[in-house]
Scaffold this active site. Structure first.
Site, PDB file in Angstrom:
ATOM      1  N   GLY A 104     -26.724 -12.947 -35.175  1.00  0.00           N
ATOM      2  CA  GLY A 104     -26.510 -11.671 -34.512  1.00  0.00           C
ATOM      3  C   GLY A 104     -25.738 -10.709 -35.390  1.00  0.00           C
ATOM      4  N   GLY A 106     -22.912  -9.703 -36.638  1.00  0.00           N
ATOM      5  CA  GLY A 106     -21.563 -10.219 -36.740  1.00  0.00           C
ATOM      6  C   GLY A 106     -20.565  -9.221 -37.277  1.00  0.00           C
ATOM      7  NE  ARG A 107     -20.927  -8.346 -43.350  1.00  0.00           N
ATOM      8  CZ  ARG A 107     -20.678  -8.291 -44.647  1.00  0.00           C
ATOM      9  NH1 ARG A 107     -19.502  -7.882 -45.076  1.00  0.00           N
ATOM     10  NH2 ARG A 107     -21.598  -8.632 -45.523  1.00  0.00           N
ATOM     11  CE  LYS A 126     -23.554  -5.438 -43.815  1.00  0.00           C
ATOM     12  NZ  LYS A 126     -24.728  -5.581 -44.702  1.00  0.00           N
ATOM     13  N   GLY A 139     -15.687  -9.903 -39.119  1.00  0.00           N
ATOM     14  CA  GLY A 139     -16.290  -8.621 -38.791  1.00  0.00           C
ATOM     15  C   GLY A 139     -15.984  -7.507 -39.772  1.00  0.00           C
ATOM     16  NE  ARG A 196     -30.761  -7.638 -38.182  1.00  0.00           N
ATOM     17  CZ  ARG A 196     -30.146  -7.531 -39.357  1.00  0.00           C
ATOM     18  NH1 ARG A 196     -30.494  -8.330 -40.346  1.00  0.00           N
ATOM     19  NH2 ARG A 196     -29.188  -6.658 -39.533  1.00  0.00           N
ATOM     20  CG  ASP A 265     -30.890 -14.080 -40.668  1.00  0.00           C
ATOM     21  OD1 ASP A 265     -31.428 -15.105 -41.119  1.00  0.00           O
ATOM     22  OD2 ASP A 265     -29.828 -13.618 -41.121  1.00  0.00           O
ATOM     23  CG  ASN A 266     -30.876 -11.316 -44.162  1.00  0.00           C
ATOM     24  OD1 ASN A 266     -30.181 -10.907 -43.233  1.00  0.00           O
ATOM     25  ND2 ASN A 266     -30.415 -12.170 -45.053  1.00  0.00           N
ATOM     26  CG  ASP A 275     -28.857  -7.482 -43.336  1.00  0.00           C
ATOM     27  OD1 ASP A 275     -28.304  -6.419 -43.004  1.00  0.00           O
ATOM     28  OD2 ASP A 275     -29.133  -8.379 -42.526  1.00  0.00           O
TER      29      ASP A 275
END
Length: 491
Positions: A104, A106-107, A126, A139, A196, A265-266, A275
């Site tokens: 998820g 995260g930051r 970010k 984070g 994503r 996820d990227n 990312d």
């Protein structure tokens, strides 16, 4: 007075009227979580602002700088009148080939969504603090990684590679613990959407197929609107994801870009580069180049990117199998090879002076690359040399058979003057190699030289123009003391 103690600013002093609107947060709450930024640091400093990008996210070019800094530091909510003001999303992913059921944002926190000058956008911060999906992370983001992503996003956009975009760098003046204590920063980035492959994987592998459908319907309704009335909307949607992703990967290869962490996820559902972590641009032309020193097996080596992208598309196909029959998904996957080949010729042809490379041009292009690999030649400067040769002002890189290769190029029958113009628009004068990025990081962290940083930013975002003399040394291979820089996932 610290910025965080200033009163909130009305949104109309920052955002253009009628720009902010609910988009992703119209979806079921299971797909996103309300999340305010943590207001990192006491006195944030706006290090750099991408002025040209402000209209894309509906921000006023003449906005009050203090209020804008507060917003881009996460010290002030966007004042988007519709709740929620900001949010984070949940997704899963295959990381280095292994499935992780929950990841998820995260930051990353989305602080505004709407429709700007260029269409839909999500504006994210970010490094603005923890979210429910930070797991063991803090984070935060360190300044060096923010600088790398900021420069890479805008450089890739200028090279014609689809990508998320960068809006600002704000120094938090707060230490962030990584291997050592480093200066922290917050970066604002934006994209039409940050959805994503992993978003679909998360709900599929939890058996929540209704959410898979809701998410697919949303993406189609926002970005593939002509499919809404199709008899096969989800199958055609997958076809388009395959096509977009294949063409993206082909452009990565042509510009010599290695992503470094091609986990599912990227991977953007829109075919955007997303990312930027341990990425790297080629120095020597080496298909085995590994830019991420955490990648011990070379899974994400430069030359393996097409293979891994296809692997990721197969994972997405599994995640869509509740919407599309397996046989239809296989048909979609079979489009990858031809689409990649088409995209590869389209991306590489102009570097050789060809407006449109034909299938029969493939051997000519590949033989040049083979020559560079055998020679151990520098990738960016070899194509700069090729441009000068086409212009009649230089020599080809001295690989074995270069003379014969040149005769084959001439037999192609291209008009040299026109071919030179095409090559000039395709072979950049500067590339964001790791040593160039490191030079930028040191200029900001060590010397506080924001004038140099801005000059470099302008060059990287106009990469086909002649470099100013002060930046000319950055066009070539790294000096010995900056050669072989190691970059890890923490970058």
């Amino acid at each position: 007075m610290a910025l965080s103690n200033r009163p909130a600013t009305d949104r109309h002093s920052l955002f253009q009227a009628n720009v902010l609107a609910l988009r992703f947060t119209q979806l079921p709450n299971a797909l996103w979580h309300p999340q305010e930024a943590e207001r990192v640091g006491l006195d944030p400093q706006l290090i750099h602002l991408n002025h040209a990008a402000l209209p894309a996210v509906g921000l006023m070019a003449a906005a009050d700088r203090t209020a804008l800094t507060r917003l881009l530091a996460g010290h002030e909510a966007s004042a988007q009148t519709d709740a929620p003001r900001s949010f984070a999303t949940v997704y899963a992913g295959h990381q280095f080939g292994h499935f992780v059921p929950q990841l998820g944002d995260g930051r990353a926190i989305t602080i505004a969504e709407g429709v700007g000058r260029d269409g839909p956008f999500e504006l994210q911060l970010k490094g603005a603090g923890r979210t429910p999906f930070s797991r063991f992370g803090d984070g935060r983001a360190v300044l060096r990684s923010v600088i790398r992503e900021y420069l890479a996003s805008e450089h890739m956009a200028a090279l014609g590679v689809p990508t998320t975009r960068a809006l600002s760098i704000v120094a938090s003046h707060e230490g962030v613990q990584r291997e050592t204590l480093e200066p922290g920063a917050v970066m604002a980035r934006f994209a039409p959407t940050h959805v994503r492959f992993g978003h679909f994987e998360y709900f599929h592998h939890r058996g929540e197929t209704a959410h898979v459908k809701a998410l697919a319907d949303w993406v189609i309704g926002e970005f593939d609107t002509d499919l809404a009335d199709s008899a096969d909307p989800y199958g055609q949607f997958f076809d388009r994801v395959v096509e977009r992703t294949a063409h993206l990967c082909a452009k990565w290869q042509a510009v010599g870009f290695a992503h470094g962490v091609l986990n599912t996820d990227n991977m953007s559902i829109l075919g955007l580069t997303i990312d930027y972590g341990p990425y790297g641009f080629l120095d020597r032309y080496d298909p085995n180049f590994i830019c991420n020193h955490s990648d011990h097996q070379g899974r994400y080596a430069f030359g393996r990117q097409p293979e891994i992208v296809f692997w990721n598309l197969r994972a997405l196909a599994v995640a869509l199998s509740s919407l599309v029959p397996v046989e239809r998904l296989v048909q979609g996957l079979e489009r990858f090879g031809p689409q990649f080949d088409e995209g590869w010729r389209a991306a590489y042809g102009p570097k050789f002076g060809m407006e449109t490379a034909q299938p029969e041009d493939g051997p000519l292009l590949v033989d040049f690359l083979t020559g560079l690999r055998t020679l151990g030649a520098d990738y960016p400067t070899s194509f700069q040399a090729l441009t000068r040769w086409i212009e009649g002002e230089g020599e080809l890189p001295p690989f074995d058979g270069a003379g014969e290769w040149g005769e084959r190029w001439r037999e192609r029958g291209l008009d040299p003057a026109q071919a030179a113009k095409v090559a000039e628009r395709a072979n950049p004068a500067i590339t964001l190699r790791n040593w160039v990025a490191e030079t930028a990081i040191r200029a900001v962290e060590r010397d506080q030289d924001l004038v140099f940083f801005d000059r470099l930013f302008n060059a990287l975002t106009a990469p086909f123009e002649e470099l100013p003399e002060v930046l000319a040394p950055l066009a070539g291979p790294p000096p010995p003391e900056l050669a072989g820089l190691a970059v890890s996932c923490s970058s």
